[in-house]
Motif scaffolding. Structure first.
Motif, mmCIF file in Angstrom:
data_model
loop_
_atom_site.group_PDB
_atom_site.id
_atom_site.type_symbol
_atom_site.label_atom_id
_atom_site.label_comp_id
_atom_site.label_asym_id
_atom_site.label_seq_id
_atom_site.Cartn_x
_atom_site.Cartn_y
_atom_site.Cartn_z
ATOM 1 N N LEU A 1 0.832 -1.191 0.000
ATOM 2 C CA LEU A 1 0.000 0.000 0.000
ATOM 3 C C LEU A 1 0.872 1.249 0.000
ATOM 4 O O LEU A 1 0.426 2.326 -0.378
ATOM 5 C CB LEU A 1 -0.931 0.002 1.217
ATOM 6 C CG LEU A 1 -1.912 -1.179 1.276
ATOM 7 C CD1 LEU A 1 -2.773 -1.093 2.527
ATOM 8 C CD2 LEU A 1 -2.783 -1.211 0.028
ATOM 9 N N GLU A 2 2.106 1.120 0.417
ATOM 10 C CA GLU A 2 3.039 2.235 0.428
ATOM 11 C C GLU A 2 4.360 1.755 -0.134
ATOM 12 O O GLU A 2 4.878 0.712 0.283
ATOM 13 C CB GLU A 2 3.227 2.734 1.866
ATOM 14 C CG GLU A 2 4.143 3.937 1.982
ATOM 15 C CD GLU A 2 4.242 4.429 3.423
ATOM 16 O OE1 GLU A 2 5.349 4.798 3.839
ATOM 17 O OE2 GLU A 2 3.202 4.410 4.120
ATOM 18 N N PRO A 3 4.936 2.453 -1.116
ATOM 19 C CA PRO A 3 6.189 1.982 -1.723
ATOM 20 C C PRO A 3 7.351 2.074 -0.740
ATOM 21 O O PRO A 3 7.341 2.891 0.186
ATOM 22 C CB PRO A 3 6.373 2.929 -2.910
ATOM 23 C CG PRO A 3 5.663 4.181 -2.505
ATOM 24 C CD PRO A 3 4.466 3.713 -1.708
ATOM 25 N N ASP A 4 8.351 1.251 -0.965
ATOM 26 C CA ASP A 4 9.556 1.335 -0.143
ATOM 27 C C ASP A 4 10.365 2.588 -0.468
ATOM 28 O O ASP A 4 10.993 3.179 0.411
ATOM 29 C CB ASP A 4 10.426 0.091 -0.373
ATOM 30 C CG ASP A 4 9.730 -1.184 0.085
ATOM 31 O OD1 ASP A 4 9.433 -1.275 1.294
ATOM 32 O OD2 ASP A 4 9.484 -2.064 -0.754
ATOM 33 N N VAL A 5 10.347 2.983 -1.738
ATOM 34 C CA VAL A 5 11.067 4.183 -2.185
ATOM 35 C C VAL A 5 10.178 4.935 -3.159
ATOM 36 O O VAL A 5 9.514 4.333 -4.007
ATOM 37 C CB VAL A 5 12.401 3.815 -2.880
ATOM 38 C CG1 VAL A 5 13.182 5.084 -3.235
ATOM 39 C CG2 VAL A 5 13.243 2.907 -2.025
ATOM 40 N N ALA A 6 10.161 6.259 -3.026
ATOM 41 C CA ALA A 6 9.389 7.093 -3.953
ATOM 42 C C ALA A 6 10.293 8.205 -4.481
ATOM 43 O O ALA A 6 11.027 8.839 -3.713
ATOM 44 C CB ALA A 6 8.169 7.687 -3.254
ATOM 45 N N PHE A 7 10.241 8.425 -5.810
ATOM 46 C CA PHE A 7 11.024 9.480 -6.441
ATOM 47 C C PHE A 7 10.084 10.588 -6.894
ATOM 48 O O PHE A 7 8.985 10.331 -7.388
ATOM 49 C CB PHE A 7 11.794 8.944 -7.646
ATOM 50 C CG PHE A 7 12.868 7.960 -7.291
ATOM 51 C CD1 PHE A 7 14.122 8.396 -6.877
ATOM 52 C CD2 PHE A 7 12.620 6.590 -7.366
ATOM 53 C CE1 PHE A 7 15.109 7.478 -6.540
ATOM 54 C CE2 PHE A 7 13.607 5.674 -7.040
ATOM 55 C CZ PHE A 7 14.855 6.116 -6.625
ATOM 56 N N SER B 1 9.413 -2.251 -3.580
ATOM 57 C CA SER B 1 8.474 -1.523 -4.438
ATOM 58 C C SER B 1 8.940 -0.080 -4.592
ATOM 59 O O SER B 1 9.446 0.538 -3.655
ATOM 60 C CB SER B 1 7.057 -1.563 -3.852
ATOM 61 O OG SER B 1 7.038 -0.973 -2.567
ATOM 62 N N VAL B 2 8.748 0.448 -5.812
ATOM 63 C CA VAL B 2 9.220 1.789 -6.140
ATOM 64 C C VAL B 2 8.106 2.558 -6.823
ATOM 65 O O VAL B 2 7.366 2.001 -7.648
ATOM 66 C CB VAL B 2 10.450 1.725 -7.083
ATOM 67 C CG1 VAL B 2 10.933 3.131 -7.428
ATOM 68 C CG2 VAL B 2 11.581 0.925 -6.443
ATOM 69 N N ALA B 3 7.971 3.829 -6.483
ATOM 70 C CA ALA B 3 7.028 4.722 -7.156
ATOM 71 C C ALA B 3 7.797 5.940 -7.650
ATOM 72 O O ALA B 3 8.771 6.356 -7.027
ATOM 73 C CB ALA B 3 5.909 5.149 -6.201
ATOM 74 N N ALA B 4 7.360 6.493 -8.799
ATOM 75 C CA ALA B 4 8.029 7.666 -9.355
ATOM 76 C C ALA B 4 6.991 8.622 -9.915
ATOM 77 O O ALA B 4 6.031 8.205 -10.583
ATOM 78 C CB ALA B 4 9.014 7.263 -10.447
ATOM 79 N N ASP B 5 7.175 9.895 -9.655
ATOM 80 C CA ASP B 5 6.303 10.939 -10.180
ATOM 81 C C ASP B 5 6.545 11.057 -11.690
ATOM 82 O O ASP B 5 7.694 11.227 -12.117
ATOM 83 C CB ASP B 5 6.646 12.261 -9.491
ATOM 84 C CG ASP B 5 5.670 13.372 -9.832
ATOM 85 O OD1 ASP B 5 5.077 13.323 -10.923
ATOM 86 O OD2 ASP B 5 5.504 14.289 -9.006
ATOM 87 N N PRO B 6 5.503 10.996 -12.521
ATOM 88 C CA PRO B 6 5.687 11.111 -13.980
ATOM 89 C C PRO B 6 6.347 12.423 -14.394
ATOM 90 O O PRO B 6 6.959 12.495 -15.468
ATOM 91 C CB PRO B 6 4.256 11.016 -14.529
ATOM 92 C CG PRO B 6 3.475 10.330 -13.459
ATOM 93 C CD PRO B 6 4.101 10.733 -12.160
ATOM 94 N N ARG B 7 6.256 13.456 -13.567
ATOM 95 C CA ARG B 7 6.866 14.744 -13.934
ATOM 96 C C ARG B 7 8.385 14.661 -13.995
ATOM 97 O O ARG B 7 9.036 15.568 -14.532
ATOM 98 C CB ARG B 7 6.435 15.813 -12.933
ATOM 99 C CG ARG B 7 4.976 16.246 -13.094
ATOM 100 C CD ARG B 7 4.544 17.197 -12.014
ATOM 101 N NE ARG B 7 4.543 16.543 -10.699
ATOM 102 C CZ ARG B 7 4.163 17.142 -9.572
ATOM 103 N NH1 ARG B 7 3.770 18.406 -9.610
ATOM 104 N NH2 ARG B 7 4.169 16.484 -8.429
ATOM 105 N N LEU B 8 8.948 13.572 -13.464
ATOM 106 C CA LEU B 8 10.393 13.373 -13.602
ATOM 107 C C LEU B 8 10.818 13.322 -15.065
ATOM 108 O O LEU B 8 11.945 13.669 -15.412
ATOM 109 C CB LEU B 8 10.804 12.059 -12.929
ATOM 110 C CG LEU B 8 10.965 12.047 -11.416
ATOM 111 C CD1 LEU B 8 11.074 10.613 -10.922
ATOM 112 C CD2 LEU B 8 12.210 12.826 -11.020
#
Length: 258
Positions: A5-11, A76-83
């Protein structure tokens, strides 16, 4: 199946500090991987940040490499598309800033060709390469022109010579764009469809290319000076036998679309 439900790392992108990474806890492995890829921890913000001034493409590649390493470790990793959205290109005062959009991958477009069967669909993919505002051919021409302007700014004989050479290359890119437009228009009107029993495209050998003679330093110098204002223009110079002389000023714009 365990769903995070929550990523380990978020960019994401910090408005003032650039690309940032946030972690859910202080596991040594997360810290080690991020530092290996030049992220540094800010105790004030509790974020990992890339060094200031990191070029956009370098930052995107770094995030991709770090994400892959974490995912291979089962995280798990999440990234903001604005990157993926590049910064705008600087322009003189009074000139509209070109809208920044995510970069188009030529590799991805090449991959699309393997799934297509109709000529018209291939024409649509080729049109993306030739798009007036965001096609890779026009982007390459603009990049080379900008590199030529950079060389001119050196205000040295070598800089001016290399600038002329790069402008000649940009002319060839524009000519290439026009040739691709012709091919794209031909594909668009062809009714042909790949037969159902045709082999996969990956198994079809690529056509052999014509051998290109090695370019000597003297030939490079000639090409660099070809458009010099101190030399006769293309209109007054005799053309070598069998060679068409074209002018950059009259060449059709490579950045046109169907």
């Amino acid at each position: 199946m365990n769903l995070h439900l929550e990523p380990d790392v978020a960019f994401g992108v910090h408005p003032n500090l650039g690309v940032a990474a946030a972690v859910t806890d202080d596991r040594p492995f997360l810290d080690e991987v991020l530092r290996k890829h030049h992220f540094r921890h800010s105790s004030t913000l509790d974020l990992y940040l890339l060094p200031g001034g990191t070029p956009h493409n370098t930052a995107v590649r770094t995030v991709a490499r770090v994400s892959r390493e974490f995912q291979e470790a089962g995280l798990s990793v999440a990234a903001d598309p604005r990157l993926m959205v590049p910064p705008p290109i600087p322009t003189p005062d009074g000139v509209a800033v070109r809208q920044a959009l995510p970069g188009q991958s030529l590799t991805a477009l090449t991959g699309e060709l393997h799934e297509l069967r109709r000529s018209a669909d291939v024409a649509d993919v080729l049109e993306q390469v030739l798009d007036e505002h965001h096609g890779v051919v026009g982007d390459l021409e603009e990049f080379i022109d900008t590199a030529a302007a950079w060389c001119s700014r050196l205000d040295t004989p070598n800089g001016r010579e290399l600038s002329q050479h790069l402008r000649t290359i940009a002319h060839h890119v524009a000519f290439l764009g026009d040739q691709l437009v012709d091919a794209q228009l031909d594909l668009a009107v062809m009714p042909d469809v790949t037969p159902a029993d045709a082999p996969p495209l990956a198994e079809v050998p690529l056509p052999a290319r014509y051998e290109i003679p090695a370019v000597t330093h003297t030939a490079r110098s000639r090409a660099a000076l070809a458009s010099s204002p101190n030399l006769p223009t293309a209109a007054t110079r005799p053309a070598p036998p069998g060679e068409a002389v074209t002018s950059r000023a009259t060449a059709p714009n490579a950045r046109r679309s169907r």
